[in-house]
Each structure stands twice: as C-alpha cells, then as structure tokens.
Design a protein around this motif. Structure first.
Motif, PDB file in Angstrom:
ATOM      1  N   SER A 155      37.904  36.541  51.011  1.00 18.58           N
ATOM      2  CA  SER A 155      37.728  35.340  50.076  1.00 18.58           C
ATOM      3  C   SER A 155      36.931  34.421  50.603  1.00 18.58           C
ATOM      4  O   SER A 155      36.714  33.024  50.122  1.00 18.58           O
ATOM      5  CB  SER A 155      39.298  34.666  49.960  1.00 18.58           C
ATOM      6  OG  SER A 155      40.141  35.635  49.341  1.00 18.58           O
TER       7      SER A 155
ATOM      8  N   ARG B 140      46.885  43.576  55.390  1.00 20.56           N
ATOM      9  CA  ARG B 140      46.769  43.013  53.895  1.00 20.56           C
ATOM     10  C   ARG B 140      46.259  41.664  53.824  1.00 20.56           C
ATOM     11  O   ARG B 140      45.503  41.046  53.077  1.00 20.56           O
ATOM     12  CB  ARG B 140      47.768  43.367  53.198  1.00 20.56           C
ATOM     13  CG  ARG B 140      47.571  43.047  51.736  1.00 20.56           C
ATOM     14  CD  ARG B 140      48.862  43.625  50.764  1.00 20.56           C
ATOM     15  NE  ARG B 140      48.646  43.217  49.250  1.00 20.56           N
ATOM     16  CZ  ARG B 140      48.932  42.132  48.957  1.00 20.56           C
ATOM     17  NH1 ARG B 140      49.660  41.051  49.747  1.00 20.56           N
ATOM     18  NH2 ARG B 140      48.828  41.999  47.541  1.00 20.56           N
TER      19      ARG B 140
ATOM     20  N   HIS C 156      42.733  39.971  52.866  1.00 23.84           N
ATOM     21  CA  HIS C 156      42.399  39.132  51.712  1.00 23.84           C
ATOM     22  C   HIS C 156      41.926  38.051  52.126  1.00 23.84           C
ATOM     23  O   HIS C 156      41.034  37.232  51.288  1.00 23.84           O
ATOM     24  CB  HIS C 156      43.948  38.928  50.922  1.00 23.84           C
ATOM     25  CG  HIS C 156      43.797  38.052  49.799  1.00 23.84           C
ATOM     26  ND1 HIS C 156      43.922  36.752  49.793  1.00 23.84           N
ATOM     27  CD2 HIS C 156      43.701  38.449  48.495  1.00 23.84           C
ATOM     28  CE1 HIS C 156      43.737  36.418  48.439  1.00 23.84           C
ATOM     29  NE2 HIS C 156      43.730  37.448  47.807  1.00 23.84           N
TER      30      HIS C 156
END
Length: 259
Positions: A106, A98, A102
């Motif tokens: 980004s 995770r 992420h």
C-alpha cells in the motif's frame, strides 16, 4: 577314582537353551496372534510374575497394562499439544505476514515503503537495526527525506552502493538464493550496517531481485545469539518477495517524478 561329572552336560545344555529360546519366540508369536488367550484362560495369571521396574515389587498384569496405557496417553497428549501449538504459531505467523505485506504494497512512495518495511522488521523480527541497500551508482537519487541518508547506512535507512563493492565485501551473502541468519564477519557487518550507535552482533540478511542484483535487506540485533543459523526465515523471505515486486515500480515512479 573316575570322575562323577558328566562331560556332556555342557553340550546337552546348549540345545535345551536354543529350544527354550525358540519356544519363547513361539509363545510370543502365539500370544500376539491370539490376544484373547489370557482372557480365555484366566488361571494362567496365577503363575505369572511381573516386577515393577522401580521398586521391584510384584504387580498384576492389569496394573502393568494400566501403567503402560498411562504412559502412552501421556505421550499422545504431549504430541497433540505440540501439534496444536504449531497450528497456533502458524496462524499467528500468517496473520502477521498478511498484515505487513498489505502494509508494504500500500506504500505510495519509496520513502513510505522504507518506513513500512522498517516497522515490519524492527517490531515483528525484534531487530535493533534495519538497512535496505540498493545496488547502483552513488549519484542515484533516492527519496529518503534526508539529504545525507542515501549514503549513510543506519536503522531504517536506505543505502546505495555499486554492486562491485557489494560483491567484494559480502560476496558469500549475496550469492545465496534466500535469507540467511547468523553471526557474520566483522567486515560484513560493517558493510551492511556501519552504525556505531547500534553495534550489531547477529543478523538476518536477504538478497533482493531475481538474480540478487537489486539489493540486499539486512536486520541486526545486538545479541549475538538472537539470529542464529537454525532460526526460521519464512517471514523475511516473504518480505523480500514483496519488495522484489514493489521496489522496481516505486523506483521507476520516483525517477519519473524527478524528471
């Protein structure tokens, strides 16, 4: 003198043995169907003999039952401990995945994404080298923040090669539907990494794109046993799934910025 031996003795023993075996099965079945029989008839314990498996000493039925229960409890505890360990590993794997996913989604540019992917692979997968190879014309411009990096494989760099060259050098690798690990052939490792400063002996490789036509992601280690065929590839497959979504968008934005 007539023989005193009974010629039918051997024949008479066979039915008796068969009867004994049959009776033993009957007794076993009866005790299984009536587990409280010994408790209702405690006097039978006086005639039962149980020998310890190691020292052959006679032990009581209760001692034997306790020993069996201890063995079963030990096996259950080990099984539970293994399940708890697997749950903890899965939690750690989920948190790690995770966090890295992420970070990658980004990214604001192709260069930024390659840096984030490099960090994920070098630190999370304990790699000594990581290379993102895209399939395309060598003249294609990619933002590596380095004018020589586009055609120079190495740790944390991106590389562009024509797909026909990749099919010739690593056809067996890019024909896979997911990540694979192991000790690849020397010419395959040379194509994927080609970095004499970081000699790779084992690698984990994952094709990119729905039809494996986008590129290939490779991580390598100096230890030939680090990435073996039985190692899990869940994390690497997650990273490649994210790249399959992010790469086309970032490459398109880069192309628009270049115009």
């Amino acid at each position: 003198m007539p023989s005193t031996e009974n010629p039918t003795a051997d024949l008479a023993e066979s039915p008796a043995q068969a009867s004994t075996e049959c009776n033993a099965q009957d007794v076993l079945r009866y005790l299984q169907q009536h587990p409280a029989f010994i408790e209702e008839h405690p006097e039978i314990l006086e005639s039962l003999q149980l020998h310890h498996q190691q020292d052959q000493q006679v032990t009581s039925l209760i001692e034997r039952q306790l020993a069996r229960m201890r063995e079963n409890n030990t096996a259950h505890r080990r099984k539970i401990a293994g399940l708890v360990e697997n749950v903890q590993e899965n939690d750690q794997q989920y948190a790690k995945t995770r966090r890295q996913v992420h970070s990658i989604i980004s990214a604001s540019s192709f260069y930024d994404m390659t840096r984030r992917v490099e960090h994920a692979l070098l630190y999370e997968l304990e790699a000594d080298a990581s290379v993102l190879t895209l399939f395309g014309e060598r003249s294609t411009s990619i933002d590596n923040q380095d004018t020589n990096a586009a055609n120079r494989p190495g740790t944390g760099e991106s590389n562009i090669v024509p797909i026909h060259e990749a099919q010739h050098a690593i056809r067996s690798i890019i024909s896979n539907s997911g990540a694979i690990c192991g000790c690849f052939r020397p010419h395959e490792l040379a194509f994927l990494f080609n970095d004499p400063d970081t000699p790779v002996r084992s690698a984990a490789v994952a094709p990119l794109g729905e039809d494996n036509s986008l590129g290939i992601l490779a991580v390598g280690n100096r230890n030939p046993d680090h990435y073996h065929s039985t190692i899990g590839t869940l994390f690497l497959n997650y990273i490649t799934e994210v790249l399959n979504i992010c790469l086309p968008r970032l490459l398109q934005h880069q192309g628009e910025d270049a115009r």
